[in-house]
Structures are given as C-alpha cells and as structure tokens.
Design an enzyme around this catalytic site. Structure first.
Site, short mmCIF file in Angstrom:
data_model
loop_
_atom_site.label_atom_id
_atom_site.label_comp_id
_atom_site.label_asym_id
_atom_site.label_seq_id
_atom_site.Cartn_x
_atom_site.Cartn_y
_atom_site.Cartn_z
N SER A 129 0.85 -1.20 0.00
CA SER A 129 0.00 0.00 0.00
C SER A 129 0.87 1.24 0.00
O SER A 129 1.97 1.23 0.58
CB SER A 129 -0.90 0.02 1.24
OG SER A 129 -1.62 1.24 1.32
N TYR A 149 -1.65 0.57 10.35
CA TYR A 149 -1.74 -0.15 9.08
C TYR A 149 -0.56 0.21 8.18
O TYR A 149 0.08 -0.67 7.58
CB TYR A 149 -3.06 0.22 8.39
CG TYR A 149 -3.21 -0.31 6.98
CD1 TYR A 149 -3.56 -1.62 6.73
CD2 TYR A 149 -3.04 0.54 5.88
CE1 TYR A 149 -3.72 -2.10 5.44
CE2 TYR A 149 -3.19 0.08 4.58
CZ TYR A 149 -3.54 -1.24 4.37
OH TYR A 149 -3.68 -1.70 3.08
#
Length: 247
Positions: A140, A153
């Site tokens: 990501s 995250y």
C-alpha cells in the site's frame, strides 16, 4: 513469458483486488487456486471464473495467522503454484484501535508478520524447484510515510514492502521474480463507505489487469502513476512541515 498453464495461488481471495487478479490470470489460461478463511464463501467465484474462462478453479481454506499450518497448507494444494499473489490485508480503524493492543497486533500480524512467514516458505519451495516463478505482494502507498490517520496499518505495510525488497534481492540471481504492488485508493469492500477522491481512485478489475501485465513484464515495483507522483512529493516533505499537513 510465464506459460499459460502455470497454476496461480491467490491468498486473501475474497478481496476485490485479489478477485480481479484471479480473473486477469484466468483470462490468460492459468489454473486458479483461491485461498481465504471460510473458503465456502468463494464458491460463487469458483463457478463464475471457471465457466467464463474455461480454466480449473478451486477454493481452499487458509488462515495466514495459523503459522503452524503454513507448510501443511502448501502440501495440501492440488497443484504446486508458479504464481503466488498475497492480497491479505486488514485495514482496521485507526481511531478505534488506538490503545487496543489486540486490534493493533491483529493489523501488524495480518499485514506483515504472518504473510512474510508464509512467503518465506513459498520462495524456498519455488527456488528449490529450479523453475522459479512469481511472488506478487500487495502492499500500500500507506507504507510510504507514517500518517496520523493510519500509521498502524501503514507501518505494517511498510514492513511488508521492506520484506519483499529483501526477498527480491535474496533471489535476484535465480528465476524467482518478486514484485511489490502499491495500490492507492481502489474501490473494494475494504474501502466501501470511505469518501474516496475520484481522481485518485480506480476500480479493482482494471487495476488488477495492470498488475498482471506488470508481473508479466518482470516489473519489480508497480505503482499507479498518479500515486507514484503524489507519494514522491509526500515522502520528500521535511518532517516538520509534514507534521502540519492534513494528508
């Protein structure tokens, strides 16, 4: 070019990106093994992909957090995969998870630790076969810089990207190809309900098609070009200035 009959294992197969990649690979003739928890929920995808693309498709129960079961899972597969796509991820809720050690641990283990432990076994198996193969890890852009909105995250995805980079260097002289994918905003179940900026958001299937094309070309890192440009700016902002932004 990877032979069309090379089996592909898709981990985290219930995600939108994973399903899109499975479809893109099936179009090219690859047999598909879909793996996720509660694999019975994948039966509709098994039927749809196999009928539309005339390839063998199967569903397999897999919990990446069951580290002790990684090897037995690999040995239970009906075919040895030559392509492994790791699309496992838990986004979490940064505000709700702050101070919750169990929730934080789940995010870190699901996005970083457990996938790394599994891919280590996959890489060793592929390398030992002498045929090599492809490992594609879905990271990501959140891992490019820690942000107040999602630093738990993001830090896990940063670790995952560093792991893939090291794995890539380790096997650089072999036939094993390791590619890191860094999506930005993609319309999937994970992002449902989020206020996504239209110009920076893409649909899962066209994004997945580009990922598979990049894999076939032997790319090492795949970014959506819009996000490559944006994160190039963000990562070079001085820390004191970055602290004052709302990005």
């Amino acid at each position: 070019m990877t032979p069309a009959d090379t089996p592909a294992l898709i981990l985290g197969a219930r995600s939108g990106i994973a399903r899109g990649i499975a479809v893109a690979l099936a179009k090219r003739g690859h047999p598909i093994m879909l793996a996720a928890r509660n694999a019975q929920r994948l039966e509709a995808d098994v039927s749809d992909i196999s009928i539309r693309h005339s390839v063998e498709v199967s569903a397999h129960d897999f919990d990446v957090l069951d580290v002790a079961g990684h090897q037995s899972f690999l040995e239970s597969l009906p075919m040895k995969p030559g392509i492994v796509v790791c699309a496992i991820g838990v986004l979490g809720d940064q505000e709700a998870d702050t101070g919750d050690s169990a929730a934080t641990r789940l995010i870190v283990e699901s996005n970083f630790l457990a996938p790394c432990l599994f891919l280590e076994k996959v890489a060793a198996q592929m390398s030992a076969s002498g045929r090599g193969g492809h490992i594609v890890g879905i990271g990501s852009v959140a891992g490019d810089r820690g942000r107040a909105k999602n630093y738990i995250y993001g830090s896990a995805k940063a670790g995952f990207a560093a792991y893939l980079s090291g794995l890539r260097q380790k096997y650089a002289a072999s036939a094993l190809h390791v590619m890191t994918v860094k999506p930005g905003f993609v319309r999937t179940a994970m992002t449902e309900g989020m206020d996504l900026p239209g110009p920076l958001t893409t649909d899962a299937e066209p994004f997945a098609e580009r990922v598979v094309a990049a894999m076939e070309k032997g790319k090492l890192v795949y970014y959506d070009m819009r996000w490559r440009a944006l994160m190039g700016v963000i990562t070079h902002l001085p820390e004191r200035f970055f602290m004052k932004t709302k990005f």
